[in-house]
Structures are given as structure tokens and as C-alpha cells.
Design an enzyme around this catalytic site. Structure first.
Site, PDB file in Angstrom:
ATOM      1  CD  GLU A  33      -9.760 -34.501 -54.314  1.00 56.99           C
ATOM      2  OE1 GLU A  33      -9.014 -33.590 -53.903  1.00 56.99           O
ATOM      3  OE2 GLU A  33      -9.347 -35.588 -54.742  1.00 56.99           O
ATOM      4  CG  HIS A  34     -13.760 -30.209 -53.215  1.00 49.50           C
ATOM      5  ND1 HIS A  34     -13.559 -28.910 -53.574  1.00 49.50           N
ATOM      6  CD2 HIS A  34     -13.632 -30.944 -54.352  1.00 49.50           C
ATOM      7  CE1 HIS A  34     -13.329 -28.839 -54.883  1.00 49.50           C
ATOM      8  NE2 HIS A  34     -13.364 -30.057 -55.377  1.00 49.50           N
ATOM      9  N   GLY A 119      -3.204 -27.584 -64.993  1.00 54.84           N
ATOM     10  CA  GLY A 119      -4.667 -27.596 -64.956  1.00 54.84           C
ATOM     11  C   GLY A 119      -5.247 -28.999 -64.895  1.00 54.84           C
ATOM     12  CB  ALA A 120      -3.782 -32.255 -65.130  1.00 53.31           C
ATOM     13  CG  LEU A 122      -1.857 -34.438 -61.758  1.00 55.04           C
ATOM     14  CD1 LEU A 122      -1.025 -35.089 -62.866  1.00 55.04           C
ATOM     15  CD2 LEU A 122      -2.297 -35.502 -60.752  1.00 55.04           C
ATOM     16  CB  SER A 123      -0.530 -29.756 -56.902  1.00 53.40           C
ATOM     17  OG  SER A 123      -1.719 -30.001 -56.258  1.00 53.40           O
ATOM     18  CB  SER A 125      -0.055 -23.483 -59.186  1.00 51.35           C
ATOM     19  OG  SER A 125      -1.169 -24.158 -58.711  1.00 51.35           O
ATOM     20  CD  GLU A 157      -2.555 -21.525 -55.683  1.00 52.63           C
ATOM     21  OE1 GLU A 157      -1.401 -21.973 -55.593  1.00 52.63           O
ATOM     22  OE2 GLU A 157      -3.353 -21.888 -56.545  1.00 52.63           O
ATOM     23  CG  ASP A 169      -3.200 -28.669 -53.926  1.00 51.33           C
ATOM     24  OD1 ASP A 169      -3.728 -29.708 -53.494  1.00 51.33           O
ATOM     25  OD2 ASP A 169      -3.776 -27.879 -54.703  1.00 51.33           O
TER      26      ASP A 169
HETATM   27  C1  GLA Z   1      -7.504 -27.957 -55.234  1.00 52.32           C
HETATM   28  C2  GLA Z   1      -7.105 -27.069 -54.064  1.00 52.32           C
HETATM   29  C3  GLA Z   1      -6.925 -27.902 -52.803  1.00 52.32           C
HETATM   30  C4  GLA Z   1      -8.143 -28.786 -52.539  1.00 52.32           C
HETATM   31  C5  GLA Z   1      -8.533 -29.550 -53.798  1.00 52.32           C
HETATM   32  C6  GLA Z   1      -9.822 -30.326 -53.633  1.00 52.32           C
HETATM   33  O1  GLA Z   1      -6.443 -28.827 -55.546  1.00 52.32           O
HETATM   34  O2  GLA Z   1      -5.905 -26.392 -54.351  1.00 52.32           O
HETATM   35  O3  GLA Z   1      -6.678 -27.044 -51.712  1.00 52.32           O
HETATM   36  O4  GLA Z   1      -9.218 -28.029 -52.042  1.00 52.32           O
HETATM   37  O5  GLA Z   1      -8.674 -28.697 -54.913  1.00 52.32           O
HETATM   38  O6  GLA Z   1      -9.677 -31.340 -52.707  1.00 52.32           O
END
Ligand code: GLA
Length: 379
Positions: A33-34, A119-120, A122-123, A125, A157, A169
Site C-alpha cells: 500500500e502506497h 470511494g471505498a 476498490l478502484s 474509477s 486520471e 489500480d
Molecule cells: C489509491 C491510488 C493507487 C495507490 C493506492 C495506495 O488507490 O489510486 O495508485 O497509490 O491508493 O496504495
């Protein structure tokens, strides 16, 4: 999703049957993550929740897309795109980026719908972007290159929508394989499809909290990571190992907060690499421990969890059937993900729903997810 129903909705709206149907999934990130915008490693999995577009070609350069969920349409001319402040930003951004990349685009009439909560984390967008790219590739008859389309969607994006997200994502929505998680090196974009451990369920736990200002907090984390990379004199934090750093003392010129952000990213990259190894050996117990460590690091060092996420993760871990749990996605609200003994997953879902509601007063949405296929054409 029920594609027949979507085709039927198209017919009701446009008075004719759709010629094509495409879909693109949301994703849950298992670990990493991140790390994507630090040129690091991630391990997402496409889920069985998706965005779907039913459509037919038009004779002109217009796109008319009706959102079944929002009951509004977005109409634009491919060759005179103007930005707006609605969901139409995503398809327009993709059109703009495809044009810039030299694709010759054709117009279409479409119905768009989805079942990924917004906004949860789970991508949803990225799924809209990839479904749009897929629709353009079908209607304009150009070859589908999943990695290229993921990059184009990310640029849409970043540049059109104005959210500075990484590549995870879009790659997950574009290239995942059913039954597998996706190990992605965000620098080289090399991928490996990693089988999920047998007898394990991946459970998504939606806290039902959403936080505003996510974009500014996200950009602030990105800037802090870049500051740390400059301090270490490397291109990105991906190039630093925990061993090199030693005992994480705050050094001159590096604030404590930036050191903490760097520590999360550096140790998280190492956890992803270990997670790949333990998944290959089917070691669910160790994978669960890595999930737990990742959450602690996101809570204490990266500071992107909220009370609801910490609580739902604690409720999940209380269950004997749970190997480990962590927040997933950008954070500040949204979803967590748990690794659960498959045989006991229904009991797990019920127990966490009850304890979470009891402790937080909130209702969680909890679902066992299937690892799904990246963007594809259905009709
Ligand atoms: C969002 C961003 C991703 C990633 C995550 C964190 O989903 O769209 O690119 O940075 O946060 O891991």
C-alpha cells in the site's frame, strides 16, 4: 453482473439492441500500500465487482453515455472535449488521452452501470476508465494492449481528472487473471500472476466510512515520500532497503514524520516480496502476519487509517478463522481486507458484521471476493 438486464436497459433507452458489451473490474489490494508511486511492489487482485458498458457505434464523433446508476447522461464530442465536474470526467479523460496517443476514435451510444461501491478503496474509477478504453478499442477497432491502456487510463486520471494516483489500480483492472493475484513491479511494469493459497477466502470489509479531502492527504504523502527519496539520494524509495537504513534514528535534515513515511514504504516493499514467496509456498499463516504488519505500519507510520478501519481490522482478527487483516487502498476510510479460512468464511462474515456494528454503531458491508479477470468484451 446481469448482462442481459443491461442489454435490456440499453434497448429501453436507445430503442435498439446494443451491439457490444464490455466490462472492467474493481480491485482489492492484498498488500503493497502506497508503494506504487514510490516505484515499488504491489499485489492487487481484480474482484467480482465491475463496471459494464453496453454500446453501439454512432455515425458521428459523439459519445452519449447514460449512467443507469446515476440516471444522468454524459454527452461529448470526441474532438472538442471540455472538462466538467461529474462522472463524465473519466470517459472524457480517457478519450483525450487515447487521442493524444494517436488513436483514431469513433463515437458510440452506451449505457454504463456498475456494482463497485464508490470511494471505498476498490478502484471504481479505474474500472470506469478501463471499461471506457475497452469500449473505444472495440468500436474504433484498434488492438487491445492491456498495459498500454492501463497507462493511458492512469494519465487520464492524473492529467484530466487531476488525481495524482499511481499505476496499481489501472494495471489491476486491465491485466489481472481470474483465480490469481497480480504481482506488479511498478517501476518496470513487469508482472507475475500469483495463485492464491488454497482453502483461503479473500474477504473485503467495507467500514461504510468515507472521508473527504483524501486527494490532498494523498498528495501530501506523495510529497513526503519524494522528500525522503531526495534525502536518501535515490530516484525513489524503492531503491532503499531497511537494512541500509539501520535503526531508523531521525537524521539531520529528515523530519520524524518524513522518516516514518519512508519507513512504511521501505518495509512495505519488503513485505510484498516476502508475501510473494509465502503465497508460492501456500503459507497462509505467514501471509496473514504480513497483512497485520502492513496495517500496523499504515496506522502508525503512514497514518492513513481511521478509527473505523482500525476497529474492523480488530474485529476481523478476533476470529480464529482469520489469518490476518489490513486496510486496503488509499485509506482514510473505505475498506479493509482479511485472509480467512475458506470453510469458515460465512461464519466469519456474520461474526464481524455483528461485532463491528456493536462496537462502532455502523453497518459494514462484507463480502467474500472471487479473483476475477481484467477488462474484457462480453458481447
Ligand atoms: C489509491 C491510488 C493507487 C495507490 C493506492 C495506495 O488507490 O489510486 O495508485 O497509490 O491508493 O496504495
Amino acid at each position: 453482473m446481469n448482462y442481459e438486464l443491461i442489454a435490456h436497459s440499453f434497448e429501453t433507452y436507445f430503442n435498439t439492441k446494443p451491439k457490444f458489451i464490455v466490462r472492467a473490474p474493481g480491485r482489492v489490494n492484498l498488500i503493497g500500500e502506497h508503494t506504487d508511486y514510490n516505484d515499488g511492489f504491489v499485489l492487487p487482485m481484480a474482484i467480482d465487482r465491475e463496471v459494464c458498458i453496453a454500446f453501439s457505434p454512432r455515425a458521428d464523433d459523439k459519445v452519449r453515455l447514460f449512467s443507469l446508476d446515476l440516471q444522468t447522461d454524459s454527452v461529448f464530442n470526441i474532438h472538442s472535449l471540455t472538462s466538467s465536474h461529474d462522472w463524465g470526467q473519466y470517459p472524457k479523460g480517457v478519450a483525450n488521452q487515447l487521442l493524444k496517443a494517436g488513436y483514431d476514435l469513433k463515437g458510440f451510444n452506451g449505457i454504463i452501470t456498475g456494482n463497485i461501491p464508490q470511494g471505498a478503496g476498490l478502484s471504481s474509477s479505474a474500472a470506469v476508465e478501463l471499461a471506457t478504453a475497452k469500449a473505444f478499442s472495440v468500436v474504433s477497432n484498434f488492438e487491445w494492449n492491456a498495459v498500454k491502456m492501463a497507462k493511458i487510463s492512469q494519465q487520464a486520471e492524473n492529467e484530466w481528472v487531476g488525481v495524482n494516483s499511481g499505476i496499481m489500480d489501472q494495471m489491476a483492472s486491465a491485466v489481472c487473471k481470474a483465480g490469481f493475484a497480480l504481482f506488479l513491479d511498478c517501476r518496470s511494469l513487469e508482472i507475475q500472476h500469483i495463485p492464491l493459497p488454497k482453502d483461503i477466502s479473500i474477504v473485503v470489509l467495507d467500514t461504510s466510512t468515507r472521508r473527504g479531502l483524501v486527494d490532498s492527504a494523498y498528495n501530501e504523502r506523495r510529497n513526503q515520500c519524494e522528500e525522503a527519496a531526495r534525502w536518501f539520494e535515490v530516484k525513489a524509495l524503492r531503491d532503499v532497503s531497511a537494512k541500509e537504513v539501520g535503526d531508523w534514528k531521525v537524521e539531520s535534515g529528515l523530519s520524524e514524520v518524513v522518516m516514518k513515511r519512508a519507513r512504511h514504504v521501505i518495509t512495505e516493499n519488503e513485505r510484498v516480496l516476502e508475501a510473494i514467496d509465502v503465497m508460492k509456498n501456500g503459507n497462509a499463516k505467514r501471509l496473514g502476519e504480513l497483512f497485520n504488519q502492513s496495517h500496523e505500519s499504515l496506522r502508525a507510520d503512514f497514518e492513513v487509517t481511521n478509527d473505523a478501519l482500525n476497529m474492523i481490522v480488530a474485529c476481523a482478527r478476533e476470529q480464529d478463522s482469520c489469518y490476518g487483516a489490513r486496510m486496503t487502498g488509499a485509506g482514510f476510510g473505505g475498506c479493509a481486507v482479511a485472509l480467512v479460512d475458506a470453510e469458515k468464511s460465512s461464519a466469519f462474515v456474520k461474526a464481524v458484521e455483528t461485532t463491528y456494528q456493536h462496537k462502532s454503531g455502523l453497518e459494514a458491508n462484507i463480502y467474500v471476493c472471487k479473483a476475477s479477470e481484467g477488462a474484457s468484451q462480453v458481447l
